[in-house]
Scaffold this motif. Structure first.
Motif, PDB file in Angstrom:
ATOM      1  N   ALA A 153       0.763  -1.341   0.101  1.00  0.00           N
ATOM      2  CA  ALA A 153      -0.045  -0.069  -0.141  1.00  0.00           C
ATOM      3  C   ALA A 153       0.939   1.267   0.213  1.00  0.00           C
ATOM      4  N   ALA A 154       1.809   1.390   0.872  1.00  0.00           N
ATOM      5  CA  ALA A 154       2.755   2.281   0.729  1.00  0.00           C
ATOM      6  C   ALA A 154       3.389   2.684  -0.507  1.00  0.00           C
ATOM      7  N   LEU A 155       3.668   1.464  -1.278  1.00  0.00           N
ATOM      8  CA  LEU A 155       4.240   1.834  -2.723  1.00  0.00           C
ATOM      9  C   LEU A 155       3.331   2.045  -3.607  1.00  0.00           C
ATOM     10  N   GLY A 156       1.917   2.202  -3.294  1.00  0.00           N
ATOM     11  CA  GLY A 156       0.692   2.511  -4.377  1.00  0.00           C
ATOM     12  C   GLY A 156       0.281   1.268  -5.016  1.00  0.00           C
ATOM     13  N   ILE A 157       0.484   0.053  -4.329  1.00  0.00           N
ATOM     14  CA  ILE A 157      -0.342  -1.124  -4.902  1.00  0.00           C
ATOM     15  C   ILE A 157      -1.757  -1.416  -4.138  1.00  0.00           C
ATOM     16  N   GLY A 158      -2.768  -1.692  -4.845  1.00  0.00           N
ATOM     17  CA  GLY A 158      -3.936  -2.367  -4.056  1.00  0.00           C
ATOM     18  C   GLY A 158      -4.357  -3.334  -4.833  1.00  0.00           C
ATOM     19  N   MET A 159      -5.206  -4.309  -4.096  1.00  0.00           N
ATOM     20  CA  MET A 159      -5.509  -5.531  -4.865  1.00  0.00           C
ATOM     21  C   MET A 159      -6.998  -5.525  -4.312  1.00  0.00           C
ATOM     22  N   VAL A 160      -7.997  -5.983  -5.412  1.00  0.00           N
ATOM     23  CA  VAL A 160      -9.370  -6.240  -5.106  1.00  0.00           C
ATOM     24  C   VAL A 160      -9.535  -7.797  -5.380  1.00  0.00           C
ATOM     25  N   HIS A 161      -9.583  -8.478  -4.202  1.00  0.00           N
ATOM     26  CA  HIS A 161      -9.607  -9.730  -4.069  1.00  0.00           C
ATOM     27  C   HIS A 161     -10.953 -10.363  -4.897  1.00  0.00           C
ATOM     28  N   GLN A 162     -10.797 -11.808  -5.412  1.00  0.00           N
ATOM     29  CA  GLN A 162     -11.942 -12.243  -5.977  1.00  0.00           C
ATOM     30  C   GLN A 162     -12.872 -12.785  -4.943  1.00  0.00           C
ATOM     31  N   HIS A 163     -12.498 -13.060  -3.635  1.00  0.00           N
ATOM     32  CA  HIS A 163     -13.632 -13.469  -2.620  1.00  0.00           C
ATOM     33  C   HIS A 163     -13.433 -12.180  -1.508  1.00  0.00           C
ATOM     34  N   PHE A 164     -14.407 -11.262  -1.644  1.00  0.00           N
ATOM     35  CA  PHE A 164     -14.247  -9.961  -0.938  1.00  0.00           C
ATOM     36  C   PHE A 164     -13.902 -10.265   0.625  1.00  0.00           C
ATOM     37  N   MET A 165     -13.198  -9.168   1.032  1.00  0.00           N
ATOM     38  CA  MET A 165     -12.756  -9.174   2.260  1.00  0.00           C
ATOM     39  C   MET A 165     -13.377  -7.897   3.256  1.00  0.00           C
ATOM     40  N   LEU A 166     -14.630  -8.164   3.235  1.00  0.00           N
ATOM     41  CA  LEU A 166     -15.419  -7.225   3.661  1.00  0.00           C
ATOM     42  C   LEU A 166     -16.010  -7.641   5.381  1.00  0.00           C
ATOM     43  N   VAL A 167     -16.386  -6.682   6.294  1.00  0.00           N
ATOM     44  CA  VAL A 167     -17.087  -7.083   7.343  1.00  0.00           C
ATOM     45  C   VAL A 167     -18.630  -6.841   7.017  1.00  0.00           C
ATOM     46  N   GLU A 168     -19.503  -7.777   7.123  1.00  0.00           N
ATOM     47  CA  GLU A 168     -20.826  -7.394   6.670  1.00  0.00           C
ATOM     48  C   GLU A 168     -21.739  -6.629   7.574  1.00  0.00           C
ATOM     49  N   PRO A 169     -21.611  -6.721   8.782  1.00  0.00           N
ATOM     50  CA  PRO A 169     -22.493  -5.763   9.681  1.00  0.00           C
ATOM     51  C   PRO A 169     -21.989  -4.156   9.547  1.00  0.00           C
ATOM     52  N   PHE A 170     -20.944  -4.077   9.077  1.00  0.00           N
ATOM     53  CA  PHE A 170     -20.089  -2.818   9.030  1.00  0.00           C
ATOM     54  C   PHE A 170     -20.758  -1.982   7.854  1.00  0.00           C
ATOM     55  N   THR A 171     -20.706  -0.702   7.702  1.00  0.00           N
ATOM     56  CA  THR A 171     -21.143   0.239   6.905  1.00  0.00           C
ATOM     57  C   THR A 171     -20.077   0.282   5.897  1.00  0.00           C
ATOM     58  N   VAL A 172     -20.389   0.767   4.627  1.00  0.00           N
ATOM     59  CA  VAL A 172     -19.406   0.927   3.719  1.00  0.00           C
ATOM     60  C   VAL A 172     -18.221   1.688   4.104  1.00  0.00           C
ATOM     61  N   THR A 173     -18.650   2.857   4.630  1.00  0.00           N
ATOM     62  CA  THR A 173     -17.368   3.761   4.903  1.00  0.00           C
ATOM     63  C   THR A 173     -16.601   2.975   6.074  1.00  0.00           C
ATOM     64  N   GLU A 174     -17.019   2.360   6.867  1.00  0.00           N
ATOM     65  CA  GLU A 174     -16.453   1.569   8.243  1.00  0.00           C
ATOM     66  C   GLU A 174     -15.402   0.603   7.725  1.00  0.00           C
ATOM     67  N   ASN A 175     -16.029  -0.208   6.572  1.00  0.00           N
ATOM     68  CA  ASN A 175     -14.977  -1.034   5.850  1.00  0.00           C
ATOM     69  C   ASN A 175     -13.972  -0.393   5.141  1.00  0.00           C
ATOM     70  N   ILE A 176     -14.245   0.643   4.421  1.00  0.00           N
ATOM     71  CA  ILE A 176     -13.221   1.330   3.543  1.00  0.00           C
ATOM     72  C   ILE A 176     -12.015   2.038   4.549  1.00  0.00           C
ATOM     73  N   ILE A 177     -12.370   2.561   5.693  1.00  0.00           N
ATOM     74  CA  ILE A 177     -11.419   3.219   6.494  1.00  0.00           C
ATOM     75  C   ILE A 177     -10.752   2.177   7.688  1.00  0.00           C
ATOM     76  N   LEU A 178     -11.175   1.010   7.650  1.00  0.00           N
ATOM     77  CA  LEU A 178     -10.676   0.156   8.587  1.00  0.00           C
ATOM     78  C   LEU A 178      -9.066   0.025   8.571  1.00  0.00           C
ATOM     79  N   GLY A 179      -8.542   0.192   9.638  1.00  0.00           N
ATOM     80  CA  GLY A 179      -7.178   0.237   9.550  1.00  0.00           C
ATOM     81  C   GLY A 179      -6.433   1.600   9.200  1.00  0.00           C
TER      82      GLY A 179
END
Length: 508
Positions: free
Chosen positions: A76-102
């Protein structure tokens, strides 16, 4: 300038070399396809670029500078991001909470939710992603969930985005929307690496393609200077047929009869509404429709995974409406489910154990209360060879296989059971052209053996190639029946949208 260059990458796992001296060079501002068969090593290579794996050999250069990517944080620090085939999302969280997590923005030691939502909305609008920042993940579609994964990478400042089989779980409309999003990203200066095996998508959107076969680099070429047939041959190492060879069907007795069926979804809303359907021995009935029009609930009711609210389901004249899934399977129903990981496999079981999930308590796999593992593994080894499941051995956990090989393992198990009715939901989702050709042939073989096949697919060309009759679902009902010999994708699409066409065929 090269945005990414990987030289001589080698990665070994117990019993297998996933990447063997692989080379990849990606130019700044292009969409670069990484093409290969299931298990060819595409995802492994990208997991190395994203820092999830460390290479045993080789070098990585980002914007022509050598780097050591020790983990996703470094990527991430080198500007590389990955959209995985099987999503890595927390279902009870909101869209924003998932995006900013960490990477939560703070104000006076607390998470600044208003700022986070504002930033997410700004990025969403900039790239045409159109996502509600306040919605919960469990309440949005698969396509929207994928947009959240994309926003996660953009929020962290990604300049190189890796898309791992991004269209595998999308409807045709969602695929079109994703293509538009990818083009918007490139126009804004991003670079995309697109892992796929779908040749039409490569020809439609990509600039360059690199082909990997069995862990080795076969070559790279400009998309404008090649063809689908050439890419298919590079990918599988032989000529591939894009057509389905089948004789005229000879339908026999009615195997499946659905009468006035009503099924409710998980929210208690009627997803299937008074539906009638017949599938006869010796025919393939294709079930087409935009995702969310009741197809999934219909198949779940037939297989016993969801209770019918009203109506009857008959198999060979016997009512199975209220039977449990195991009892329905034992009466002669095979099921290739939509979601291979949730419904098709026990991921922490071996491939051998997964091959006998419905028959483990029967001879020769059991003696009394004891499982006979030599027989189980002997059986699995035969299916692995017959269906070309790429795995180190039959004792490997299902979780360790690529998505396509997980799918082939399920199909092997269900077809080998020789059911009277084979329900195939998205049977070629996640498969390469060689595997698709093989699976299509197997489905036609089942038909020609006098079996009934009910095929549900979002791929309209697959529906047209395989089906003897096509039922189009809209709003939980059959909107119309079509003859695949005389119809086309436009007519099917019209019925899928709730319209009418001039020529339809009778259900029987």
């Amino acid at each position: 300038m090269n945005a990414v260059e990987m030289r001589g990458i080698t990665k070994r796992f117990p019993g297998i070399v996933a990447n063997d001296q692989v080379h990849l060079s990606v130019n700044q501002g292009e969409i670069h396809a990484l093409l290969g068969e299931n298990g060819a090593g595409k995802s492994t290579l990208m997991n190395i670029l994203f820092g999830l794996y460390q290479p045993d050999e080789g070098e990585i250069f980002i914007r022509e500078k050598p780097v050591k990517i020790t983990g996703p944080t470094k990527a991430a620090a080198l500007g590389i991001g990955m959209v995985h085939q099987h999503f890595m999302l927390v279902e009870p969280f909101t869209v924003t909470e998932n995006i900013i997590l960490g990477a939560e923005p703070t104000s006076r030691g607390c998470i600044d939710r208003h700022r986070a939502e504002r930033e997410v909305r700004e990025i969403s609008e900039k790239y045409g992603l159109r996502v509600d920042p306040t919605a919960r993940i469990r309440d949005i579609s698969v396509g929207m969930q994928q947009r959240v994964e994309i926003l996660k990478t953009l929020y962290r400042g990604a300049e190189v985005l890796i898309f791992d089989e991004p269209t595998a779980v999308l409807s045709p409309q969602e695929i079109d929307e994703l293509m538009e999003i990818m083009e918007n990203l490139v126009r804004e200066g991003k670079t995309i690496i697109f892992i796929t095996h779908k040749l039409k998508e490569i020809m439609r959107i990509c600039d360059t393609v690199t082909v990997i076969r069995r862990g080795k680099t076969i070559g790279s070429t400009s998309v404008k200077g090649t063809s689908e047939q050439e890419l298919a041959s590079m990918m599988v190492g032989r000529e591939v047929s894009f057509s389905v060879n089948k004789q005229e069907s000879r339908p026999g007795k009615t195997v499946l009869k659905v009468q006035s069926l009503t099924v409710k979804d998980s929210r208690g809303v009627e997803a299937v509404r008074g539906l009638d359907l017949e599938v006869r021995a010796g025919e393939i009935v294709g079930l087409a429709g935009v995702d969310g029009n009741g197809q999934s609930e219909l198949l779940e009711a037939i297989t016993g995974l969801r209770k019918a609210h009203a109506g009857d389901i008959l198999l060979n004249g016997e009512a199975i409406t209220r039977l449990q899934p195991r009892a329905i399977a034992r009466r002669g129903v095979g099921h290739i489910p939509e979601d291979r990981q949730k419904r098709g496999l026990v991921l922490d079981f071996s491939i051998g154990e997964n091959m006998v999930l419905q028959t483990y308590d029967q001879t020769p796999f059991a003696k009394g209360f004891l499982l006979r593992y030599p027989e189980i593994f002997r059986h699995a080894k035969r299916l692995i060879e017959d269906f070309d499941v790429r795995t180190p051995d039959e004792q490997t956990h299902a979780r360790a296989l690529s998505g396509g090989n997980q799918q082939k393992a399920i199909i092997a198990r269900e077809v080998d059971r020789d059911p009277d009715l084979l329900i195939a939901a998205q049977p070629t989702r996640g498969l390469d052209v060689g595997a698709i050709e093989f699976i299509h042939r197997r489905l036609v073989e089942q038909r020609d053996k006098g079996k009934a096949v009910l095929l549900m697919s979002l791929e309209l060309d697959e529906i047209l190639k395989l089906s003897d009759r096509i039922a189009v679902m809209y709003g939980g009902r059959i909107a119309g029946w079509l003859n695949p010999k005389t119809t086309n994708e436009e007519e099917i699409g019209l019925l899928m949208a709730g319209g009418k066409v001039g020529e339809e065929v009778a259900q029987g």
